[in-house]
Enzyme design. Structure first.
Site, PDB file in Angstrom:
ATOM      1  N   ARG A  30     -25.301  -0.854   6.924  1.00  0.00           N
ATOM      2  CA  ARG A  30     -24.966  -2.259   6.658  1.00  0.00           C
ATOM      3  C   ARG A  30     -25.563  -3.186   7.720  1.00  0.00           C
ATOM      4  O   ARG A  30     -25.739  -4.377   7.494  1.00  0.00           O
ATOM      5  CB  ARG A  30     -23.442  -2.471   6.712  1.00  0.00           C
ATOM      6  CG  ARG A  30     -22.705  -2.539   5.449  1.00  0.00           C
ATOM      7  CD  ARG A  30     -22.991  -3.734   4.603  1.00  0.00           C
ATOM      8  NE  ARG A  30     -22.719  -3.399   3.229  1.00  0.00           N
ATOM      9  CZ  ARG A  30     -21.502  -3.466   2.701  1.00  0.00           C
ATOM     10  NH1 ARG A  30     -20.481  -3.831   3.437  1.00  0.00           N
ATOM     11  NH2 ARG A  30     -21.310  -3.134   1.435  1.00  0.00           N
ATOM     12  N   GLU A  53     -19.582  -4.520   9.951  1.00  0.00           N
ATOM     13  CA  GLU A  53     -20.515  -3.757  10.781  1.00  0.00           C
ATOM     14  C   GLU A  53     -21.625  -4.643  11.346  1.00  0.00           C
ATOM     15  O   GLU A  53     -22.053  -4.468  12.484  1.00  0.00           O
ATOM     16  CB  GLU A  53     -21.132  -2.611   9.963  1.00  0.00           C
ATOM     17  CG  GLU A  53     -20.165  -1.468   9.647  1.00  0.00           C
ATOM     18  CD  GLU A  53     -19.260  -1.762   8.462  1.00  0.00           C
ATOM     19  OE1 GLU A  53     -19.419  -2.813   7.818  1.00  0.00           O
ATOM     20  OE2 GLU A  53     -18.348  -0.945   8.194  1.00  0.00           O
ATOM     21  N   LYS A  72       0.865  -1.186   0.000  1.00  0.00           N
ATOM     22  CA  LYS A  72       0.000   0.000   0.000  1.00  0.00           C
ATOM     23  C   LYS A  72       0.910   1.248   0.000  1.00  0.00           C
ATOM     24  O   LYS A  72       1.834   1.339   0.795  1.00  0.00           O
ATOM     25  CB  LYS A  72      -0.883  -0.009   1.251  1.00  0.00           C
ATOM     26  CG  LYS A  72      -2.024   0.978   1.213  1.00  0.00           C
ATOM     27  CD  LYS A  72      -3.063   0.655   2.284  1.00  0.00           C
ATOM     28  CE  LYS A  72      -4.290   1.534   2.145  1.00  0.00           C
ATOM     29  NZ  LYS A  72      -5.365   1.153   3.090  1.00  0.00           N
TER      30      LYS A  72
END
Ligand SMILES: Cc1ncc(C[n+]2csc(CCOP(=O)(O)OP(=O)(O)O)c2C)c(N)n1
Ligand SMILES: CC(=O)[C@@H](O)[C@H](O)COP(=O)(O)O
Ligand SMILES: [Mg+2]
Length: 635
Positions: free
Chosen positions: A398, A370, A283
């Site tokens: 969600r 979530e 990343k």
């Protein structure tokens, strides 16, 4: 060929590795310049430059479809699909979106913003393809963080069950979510990232030793015995889990080696059924500061490319709501070991990383999960813990059924802290926190509150912690407070369901909720300049609503205005109108909030001006609605 000349990804066909590497450099330069100047997601896109080029060179994008999970990493995709010349408008009003968007470009086959949706969408397209007798490749590119989301696993379960459905899943494994990735899945992936050398040694053991000068040959008899021993070395068969789930697993592949990527993807395209290519990336690759601080450079406000430092704003800003929230929660958690802060992979955004640092045993990061976070909180509550689920308003969508089914029906004392509630700005329609007032208000047992400023938020944090007779939710906005004085301790909890009168006036009743309370006061001052005097109420709670305060005043004054930074349909204004109806008080109610529209990416101020939510616009709308005064040209 220069990046600026690429308007169709098929222009990559036939380019040499050297040419692709040159384009990769140009993509990184453009990506870095643009994010440094305008802000946006930095690390994610830098990590998938070679993955994008390698994958796209092996596809025919006039036919094949690539679906990016979340889409925050898809700036390279945008740059080679005709948006190079407009890329400087990234995430700005009327500019390029920060995520894929079907209406923005023909190569954006599926929009996202929320994680873990790409495999489901790609599988849906693949099934439709087969039903329609079409021939195109369906490819999902999903990150290791997004792979921890339940939806992704649901899709893998389904895809793995369809051996005749061709589907390619490219797993971009950079070992990071926004924070370091958490859970058994990333750990397993990491083991695979590490395993090739061990596997390589096992496969090439003797070869490695024979060539050692002078001693190589004499070691031979020993080597046989060692090799036998190596066979018993428990190295996970690389990709075994995915293979067991019906996928052909390939990898891990070096995600920055174009030759390896292209060869692997070409091979993968020849394999029938569901295939998963595991790509190991870094990343922030190519920008040292982002490689070294992968959390900090996940997303950036405008910054200096050389120093990596954010461009300082010209005036000092009050503390962010998230900072005040987490500081207050940590203080309370220090006194109450039952308080458990829960995040769904948003430790830095919610500020719970401060709780993790100070009280790691009272901190849980469940990954991008979530639904699990909410029901985990419910489980914690049944055992007397004080769970605080710190989840952005938009991401909490969600877990809607878990809120109803696992928390509210059972009336369990979970404290929901909804950050980013209201207009968030550059992240656009997928991230606006617009619906929580409406989506929570209709559920029995839940208490709902919103502070007028950061000081009142501290009191609401205490109120939430001390409310243990059932679920309670507090919403607060992205960004900074007003700079009002803050206490370090001793915050007085609020009486549940009670609002406060901030101003008196006989001509109109203005009731503000949360972030719209200060604008209500400012609008009242503007009305006063027109000889109109308003009573202003800070509602504090939408459920239960302070009907004892509101109904008599509405009846007496006879004109009501409600203000909320949320969808008007079913929101705070609806709650007030319903209460007046229930009390048979028939007075006009002007509900001011976000109408039935999507709010596109722009700055919050630009969006509020577009929606008529500035103080001046509110005053004009009140004058027009109740006092037949034509609005003066809005300055
Ligand atoms: C449902 C949902 N929860 C949280 C987020 C916030 N979020 C955006 S990107 C991200 C990390 C994604 O990690 P990964 O998929 O590995 O992509 P990477 O950033 O590493 O490229 C998170 C948690 C989101 N977009 N959607
Ligand atoms: C891609 C994603 O969903 C997150 O990175 C999000 O953009 C964070 O939003 P904040 O910047 O409000 O924390
Ligand atoms: Mg990742």
């Amino acid at each position: 060929m220069h990046l600026s000349e690429i308007t169709h990804p098929n222009q990559l066909h036939g380019l040499s590795i050297r040419q692709l590497q040159q384009i990769a450099r140009q993509i990184r330069d453009k990506h870095l310049q643009t994010v440094a100047e305008f802000g946006g997601h930095l690390g994610p896109g830098l990590g998938v430059v070679e993955l994008t080029l390698g994958l796209y060179q092996t596809l025919d994008l006039d036919r094949d479809k690539v679906i990016w999970d979340v889409g925050h990493q898809a700036y390279p995709h945008k740059l080679i699909t005709g948006r190079y010349s407009d890329f400087h408008t990234l995430r700005q009003k009327d500019g390029i979106a920060g995520y894929l968007k079907r209406g923005e470009n023909k190569f954006d086959h599926f929009g996202a913003g929320h994680a873990s949706t790409s495999i489901s969408a790609a599988l849906g397209m693949a099934l439709a393809r087969d039903m329609n007798g079409e021939k195109f490749k369906a490819v999902a590119v999903i990150g290791d963080g997004a792979l921890t989301g339940g939806m992704a696993l649901e899709a893998i379960n389904h895809a793995g069950h369809l051996p005749k459905t061709n589907l390619l899943v490219v797993l971009n494994d950079n070992e990071m979510s926004i924070s370091p990735n958490v859970g058994a899945i990333p750990r397993y992936l990491n083991k695979m990232r590490l395993s090739p050398p061990v596997q390589f040694i096992k496969d090439n053991f003797e070869e490695q030793f024979k060539h050692i000068p002078f001693v190589g040959e004499s070691l031979s008899p020993e080597l046989g015995r060692i090799k036998e021993g190596m066979k018993r070395l428990a190295v996970p068969k690389v990709g075994a889990v995915f293979e067991e789930l019906g996928f052909t697993y390939m990898g891990p592949v070096d995600g920055h080696n174009l030759e390896e990527l292209i060869a692997t993807f070409q091979q993968a395209h020849q394999i029938a059924g569901p295939v998963l290519v595991h790509v190991a990336t870094i990343k922030g690759k190519g920008y040292e500061l982002a490689e070294k601080d992968q959390v900090g450079y996940h997303a950036q406000t405008p910054f200096n490319l050389t120093t990596g430092k954010a461009i300082p704003s010209n005036k000092p800003k009050p503390p962010a709501y998230a900072k005040v929230f987490s500081h207050t929660l940590v203080k309370l958690a220090e006194q109450n070991p039952k308080i458990i802060g829960i995040t769904a992979a948003m430790a830095t955004g919610t500020g719970l990383d401060k709780l993790q640092a100070k009280l790691p045993n009272q901190y849980i990061d469940v990954g991008i999960a979530e639904q699990h976070a909410v029901t985990l909180a419910a489980g914690l509550a049944t055992e007397g813990m004080r769970p605080v689920a710190a989840i952005y308003s938009t991401f909490l969508q969600r877990a809607y059924d878990q809120i109803i089914h696992d928390v509210c029906i059972q009336n369990l004392p979970v404290f929901f802290c909804l950050d980013r509630a209201g207009i968030v700005g550059s992240d656009g329609p997928t991230h606006q926190g617009m619906y929580d007032i409406a989506y929570l208000r209709c559920i029995p047992n839940i208490v709902m509150m919103a502070p007028k400023d950061e000081a009142e938020m501290q009191r609401m944090v205490v109120t939430g912690i001390e409310h243990t007779t059932g679920p309670i939710a507090m919403r607060f906005p992205r960004g900074n407070g007003y700079g009002v004085p803050l206490m370090e301790e001793g915050w007085e909890p609020l009486e549940i369901g009670k609002g406060e009168i901030l101003r008196n006036g006989d001509d109109v009743l203005i009731i503000g909720y949360g972030t719209m309370v200060y604008p209500s006061m400012q609008a009242a001052e503007i009305l006063s300049e027109h000889g109109i005097e308003a009573t202003v109420i800070n509602a504090r709670f939408v459920k239960p609503l302070d009907t004892e305060l509101i109904v008599p005043l509405a009846q007496k004054i006879g004109r009501v205005v409600t203000l909320e930074e949320g969808c008007v349909m079913g929101g705070f204004g609806s709650a007030v109108a319903e209460a007046l109806l229930d009390a048979d008080v028939v007075v006009p109610v002007k509900r001011i909030g976000i109408p039935d529209v999507l709010v596109e990416h722009a700055t919050p101020d630009e969006s509020k001006a577009e929606l008529g939510l500035t103080s001046r616009q509110i005053a004009e709308r009140v004058l027009q609605a109740y006092f037949q005064k034509q609005p003066s040209p809005v300055s």
